[in-house]
Design an enzyme around this catalytic site. Structure first.
Site, PDB file in Angstrom:
ATOM      1  CG  HIS A  19      -2.203   0.950   1.342  1.00 19.60           C
ATOM      2  ND1 HIS A  19      -1.983   2.216   1.492  1.00 19.60           N
ATOM      3  CD2 HIS A  19      -3.330   0.813   0.597  1.00 19.60           C
ATOM      4  CE1 HIS A  19      -3.291   2.980   1.374  1.00 19.60           C
ATOM      5  NE2 HIS A  19      -3.916   1.906   0.673  1.00 19.60           N
ATOM      6  CG  ASP A 188      -8.040  -0.628   0.123  1.00 17.45           C
ATOM      7  OD1 ASP A 188      -8.231   0.551   0.709  1.00 17.45           O
ATOM      8  OD2 ASP A 188      -7.228  -0.864  -0.923  1.00 17.45           O
TER       9      ASP A 188
END
Length: 275
Positions: A19, A188
């Site tokens: 990420h 997400d």
């Protein structure tokens, strides 16, 4: 009741390395919510953790590449029939220290009366305006690593909506509250779809800065495959606002998100181009 602040150790999971944005590893917004939910569940056992309100992602929490743990603070704040939780860090320079807020969320202290529809028609509209292969999407528009490439196959864009399949990676739960909340990855991925839909209207990569409300009806599971529908509410250069649904092929709704707010941010770079 006054505010209470607790020191907490955040375990840096290996998949957080994927990420990263413009070379900086940042704690995903969905992971910051999980940490706050876990702490609220311990301190306020009667709180309805399936309903999250007035979420704010004020500043990214950057993760050093070699870090395995981060020392953070969680602050509880009373708000009538709700309790708020904030994720904070303390930066010390000599004799001076400064508190930085990263995220915030509120929970009802008792069982919420909110009852969104638990089933919808899962049929996707015909004739999308644009079809984007996810390989290209994650290479050019949402450049995250493998574990966060949760959109599958093709993202279908319509005038004011986006549809996609989203799959949670087969990674273990790290908090016991996830038995109720499920995997953070489908949400997400739905945010990735919202970002790409927004990029058709603005010349930057929209990133989340807040969510008005999130209701979890059923927990998503590791290695589970779901559908997401993103509906545009506001599309402007200042702020983009979306509603999200996460559901399965039978139309069973798992999560309802109202008012996902996205903006240009300091960490966001100009996109290479829009489809």
């Amino acid at each position: 009741m006054s505010n209470e602040r607790l020191p907490v150790t955040l375990s840096v999971q290996p998949w957080f390395q994927d990420h990263s944005f413009t070379g900086t590893i940042v704690l995903p917004a969905v992971e910051s919510l999980l940490l706050l939910v876990a702490q609220v569940a311990k301190a306020f056992p009667g709180a309805d953790i399936s309903v999250m309100e007035d979420m704010r992602f004020a500043k990214f929490l950057e993760i050093p590449p070699e870090a395995t743990e981060l020392d953070v603070l969680v602050e509880f704040s009373p708000d009538g029939d709700r309790v708020g939780a904030q994720l904070l860090t303390r930066k010390t320079c000599g004799k001076m220290s400064r508190i930085k807020e990263h995220s915030q969320v509120f929970f009802p202290l008792t069982k919420s009366e909110e009852h969104p529809p638990s089933r919808i028609d899962p049929t996707q509209p015909a004739n999308p305006l644009l079809e984007i292969p996810v390989e290209q999407l994650y290479r050019e528009l949402v450049p995250f690593g493998r574990q966060y490439q949760t959109l599958q196959d093709t993202l279908f864009l319509h005038e004011d909506s986006a549809w996609a399949v989203v799959k949670a990676p087969a990674l273990p739960f790290i908090y016991t509250v996830q038995e109720q909340l499920g995997s953070p990855f489908p949400l997400d991925g739905a945010m990735h779809a919202a970002s790409v839909l927004g990029q058709q209207k603005v010349d930057f990569t929209p990133l989340p800065v807040g969510i008005d409300q999130r209701i979890i009806l059923r927990p998503t599971q590791p290695d589970g495959e779901y559908l997401t529908k993103v509906s545009a509410v506001v599309l402007s250069e200042k702020e983009l606002v979306f509603d999200l649904l996460i559901f399965d092929g039978k139309g069973l709704v798992y999560e309802v998100v109202k008012g996902l707010r996205m903006r240009d941010t300091v960490i966001s770079s100009k996109s290479k181009g829009r489809f």
